[in-house]
Scaffold this motif. Structure first.
Motif, mmCIF file in Angstrom:
data_model
loop_
_atom_site.group_PDB
_atom_site.id
_atom_site.type_symbol
_atom_site.label_atom_id
_atom_site.label_comp_id
_atom_site.label_asym_id
_atom_site.label_seq_id
_atom_site.Cartn_x
_atom_site.Cartn_y
_atom_site.Cartn_z
ATOM 1 N N ALA A 196 -0.450 10.532 7.958
ATOM 2 C CA ALA A 196 0.620 9.945 7.159
ATOM 3 C C ALA A 196 0.411 8.447 6.955
ATOM 4 O O ALA A 196 0.848 7.891 5.945
ATOM 5 N N GLN A 197 -0.263 7.785 7.898
ATOM 6 C CA GLN A 197 -0.449 6.338 7.806
ATOM 7 C C GLN A 197 -1.668 5.944 6.972
ATOM 8 O O GLN A 197 -1.881 4.755 6.718
ATOM 9 N N MET A 198 -2.451 6.918 6.538
ATOM 10 C CA MET A 198 -3.647 6.614 5.749
ATOM 11 C C MET A 198 -3.263 6.042 4.389
ATOM 12 O O MET A 198 -2.389 6.574 3.702
ATOM 13 N N ALA A 199 -3.911 4.947 4.002
ATOM 14 C CA ALA A 199 -3.648 4.332 2.695
ATOM 15 C C ALA A 199 -4.252 5.179 1.588
ATOM 16 O O ALA A 199 -5.390 5.643 1.688
ATOM 17 N N ALA A 200 -3.482 5.382 0.527
ATOM 18 C CA ALA A 200 -3.943 6.189 -0.602
ATOM 19 C C ALA A 200 -4.139 5.361 -1.864
ATOM 20 O O ALA A 200 -5.167 5.457 -2.542
ATOM 21 N N PHE A 201 -3.165 4.535 -2.206
ATOM 22 C CA PHE A 201 -3.233 3.734 -3.425
ATOM 23 C C PHE A 201 -2.600 2.368 -3.161
ATOM 24 O O PHE A 201 -1.871 2.187 -2.187
ATOM 25 N N ARG A 202 -2.860 1.434 -4.056
ATOM 26 C CA ARG A 202 -2.228 0.125 -3.976
ATOM 27 C C ARG A 202 -0.897 0.159 -4.726
ATOM 28 O O ARG A 202 -0.803 0.727 -5.813
ATOM 29 N N ALA A 203 0.130 -0.430 -4.127
ATOM 30 C CA ALA A 203 1.458 -0.437 -4.729
ATOM 31 C C ALA A 203 1.535 -1.444 -5.874
ATOM 32 O O ALA A 203 0.700 -2.347 -5.970
ATOM 33 N N ALA B 137 5.746 14.781 1.519
ATOM 34 C CA ALA B 137 6.828 14.943 2.480
ATOM 35 C C ALA B 137 6.348 15.747 3.692
ATOM 36 O O ALA B 137 5.602 16.711 3.549
ATOM 37 N N GLY B 138 6.776 15.334 4.873
ATOM 38 C CA GLY B 138 6.492 16.096 6.083
ATOM 39 C C GLY B 138 5.237 15.709 6.817
ATOM 40 O O GLY B 138 5.000 16.206 7.925
ATOM 41 N N LEU B 139 4.379 14.875 6.245
ATOM 42 C CA LEU B 139 3.177 14.448 6.956
ATOM 43 C C LEU B 139 3.552 13.505 8.094
ATOM 44 O O LEU B 139 4.508 12.731 7.986
ATOM 45 N N SER B 140 2.784 13.557 9.186
ATOM 46 C CA SER B 140 3.070 12.694 10.329
ATOM 47 C C SER B 140 1.754 12.264 10.969
ATOM 48 O O SER B 140 0.677 12.763 10.631
ATOM 49 N N GLY B 141 1.856 11.337 11.897
ATOM 50 C CA GLY B 141 0.687 10.890 12.635
ATOM 51 C C GLY B 141 -0.233 10.017 11.821
ATOM 52 O O GLY B 141 0.176 9.340 10.872
ATOM 53 N N GLU B 142 -1.513 10.040 12.203
ATOM 54 C CA GLU B 142 -2.493 9.180 11.556
ATOM 55 C C GLU B 142 -2.693 9.535 10.087
ATOM 56 O O GLU B 142 -2.959 8.662 9.257
ATOM 57 N N LEU C 142 0.831 -1.200 0.000
ATOM 58 C CA LEU C 142 0.000 0.000 0.000
ATOM 59 C C LEU C 142 0.866 1.251 0.000
ATOM 60 O O LEU C 142 1.907 1.302 0.656
ATOM 61 N N VAL C 143 0.397 2.263 -0.733
ATOM 62 C CA VAL C 143 1.048 3.571 -0.751
ATOM 63 C C VAL C 143 0.263 4.501 0.176
ATOM 64 O O VAL C 143 -0.943 4.695 -0.025
ATOM 65 N N THR C 144 0.921 5.052 1.184
ATOM 66 C CA THR C 144 0.250 5.944 2.130
ATOM 67 C C THR C 144 0.468 7.400 1.727
ATOM 68 O O THR C 144 1.326 7.713 0.897
ATOM 69 N N TYR C 145 -0.323 8.286 2.374
ATOM 70 C CA TYR C 145 -0.139 9.713 2.103
ATOM 71 C C TYR C 145 1.216 10.193 2.623
ATOM 72 O O TYR C 145 1.793 11.133 2.081
ATOM 73 N N GLY C 146 1.719 9.559 3.668
ATOM 74 C CA GLY C 146 3.051 9.897 4.156
ATOM 75 C C GLY C 146 4.133 9.551 3.147
ATOM 76 O O GLY C 146 5.171 10.209 3.091
ATOM 77 N N ASP C 147 3.915 8.510 2.335
ATOM 78 C CA ASP C 147 4.859 8.181 1.269
ATOM 79 C C ASP C 147 4.818 9.225 0.159
ATOM 80 O O ASP C 147 5.854 9.587 -0.401
ATOM 81 N N LEU C 148 3.610 9.695 -0.145
ATOM 82 C CA LEU C 148 3.438 10.616 -1.267
ATOM 83 C C LEU C 148 3.829 12.051 -0.931
ATOM 84 O O LEU C 148 4.401 12.755 -1.770
#
Length: 359
Positions: A85-92, A78-83, A70-76
């Motif tokens: 950043a851990q939210m799933a955005a897309f499938r890898a 930069a600088g996001l943190s906490g919950e 899974l690709v999270t918003y924290g991966d996409l």
């Protein structure tokens, strides 16, 4: 005196005015009519003008390297943190593969998730898509062959170190989870000793990928020979070093009889033609480095007990150190057989019979 009189008059006037004001607060007690006094209002204080502080934009990462599905918003972003950043955005992408996500899709998803309100809050630095690569561990043909040979030794007592595994249809391309430390192992193995045929099912412990897609192969064990192969492409005339070659075992079938099997036969030799990396060397592919060229004038050294003679001569053929070449004496036109002892230098030794007759 005059200034003092003026100050005294001003004080009396001020006292009278105050007395009149006090009387005005109580109607009917004074002779003078009520005098209204106007209060002097302080000038309004201007409210501070708020200074617009620019809100920094969120930066998109142009490339992502993942080890999960899974690709999270924290991966996409930069600088996001906490919950968030851990939210799933897309499938890898699948293991070992690379894919892209359009920036417009990322903006749309981030707005739906409440991370941004408008597209301008995300800075993409001009790129139109984000590249996503899924990490993996590759299963190579060498891994499969090593696992099968271990299985043959453990289950059938067959020492297959001198044999090679030829897989029907070639080795399959397979990627598994990168975090798995275990080796590829044989789960099921069937072996026909007469035909040297094998059928095997292999797996890496803990791999969900291999549970879903089992690795099954069939093939045959073939005899091998040791061959010397270049590690890199070698240009014609280039001298090979120990770092340029390696010894590998290759199937005997299809190999010629003139293959170089000892690396010492290739080291410090000169390539007679362009050599390709991984292609077995043949004896005619290399030669010793020639230090004397055909037609070159050389110094001929004739040495016998108590005698040392030097003269000039012309070699009739090229040669390397230690080669025996023919040399012509330009004056006498006599042809001698001489040994190359260095650049531009050959040595002639007298025949034992001639030395004996001279005595």
């Amino acid at each position: 005196m005059m200034i003092r009189s003026i100050l005294l008059a001003a004080s009396v006037a001020a006292a009278a005015l105050m007395a009149g004001g006090a009387g005005a607060a109580q109607p009917g007690k004074g002779k003078h009519p009520q005098v209204a006094t106007a209060a002097v209002a302080a000038p309004p204080v201007a409210a501070p003008v708020p200074v617009a502080v620019p809100v920094p934009k969120l930066q998109l990462n142009p490339e992502i390297y993942l080890s999960r599905d899974l690709v999270t918003y924290g991966d996409l972003i930069a600088g996001l943190s906490g919950e968030v950043a851990q939210m799933a955005a897309f499938r890898a992408p699948a293991l070992g593969e690379t894919g892209t996500i359009q920036v417009a899709r990322i903006v749309e998803a981030a707005r739906a998730a409440g991370i941004v309100r408008e597209a301008g809050e995300l800075e993409s630095q001009g790129f139109a898509q984000v590249v996503v690569t899924r990490a993996s561990r590759r299963i190579a043909a060498a891994d499969i062959e090593a696992a099968v040979k271990r299985g043959l030794q453990e289950r059938y007592g067959v020492d297959a170190r001198m044999l090679a595994l030829s897989i029907d249809g070639g080795a399959p391309a397979l990627s598994i989870e990168p975090e798995l430390p275990g080796d590829l192992a044989v789960v099921d193995l069937a072996f026909d000793a007469r035909a040297r045929r094998i059928a095997a099912r292999l797996a890496v412990p803990g791999s969900a990928t291999m549970r879903l897609t089992p690795l099954r192969i069939t093939g045959q064990l073939v005899e091998t020979v040791e061959v010397v192969v270049p590690r890199r492409a070698v240009a014609r005339g280039e001298t090979l070093t120990a770092a340029d070659v390696t010894v590998e075992r290759r199937p005997r079938d299809g190999q010629g009889a003139d293959l170089v099997s000892d690396s010492r036969a290739a080291i410090d030799k000169v390539a007679k033609r362009t050599l390709m990396a991984g292609v077995p060397l043949r004896n005619g592919d290399v030669q010793r480095e020639e230090i004397v060229a055909k037609g070159e004038l050389v110094t001929i050294v004739y040495e016998a007990p108590g005698i040392l003679i030097t003269m000039r001569g012309r070699v009739n053929e090229s040669g390397a150190m230690g080669d025996v070449v023919s040399v012509t004496n330009p004056q006498s036109k006599r042809v001698l057989q001489a040994t190359i002892t260095g650049p531009g230098r050959v040595s002639v030794k007298p025949a034992i019979g001639r030395i004996a007759s001279a005595q």
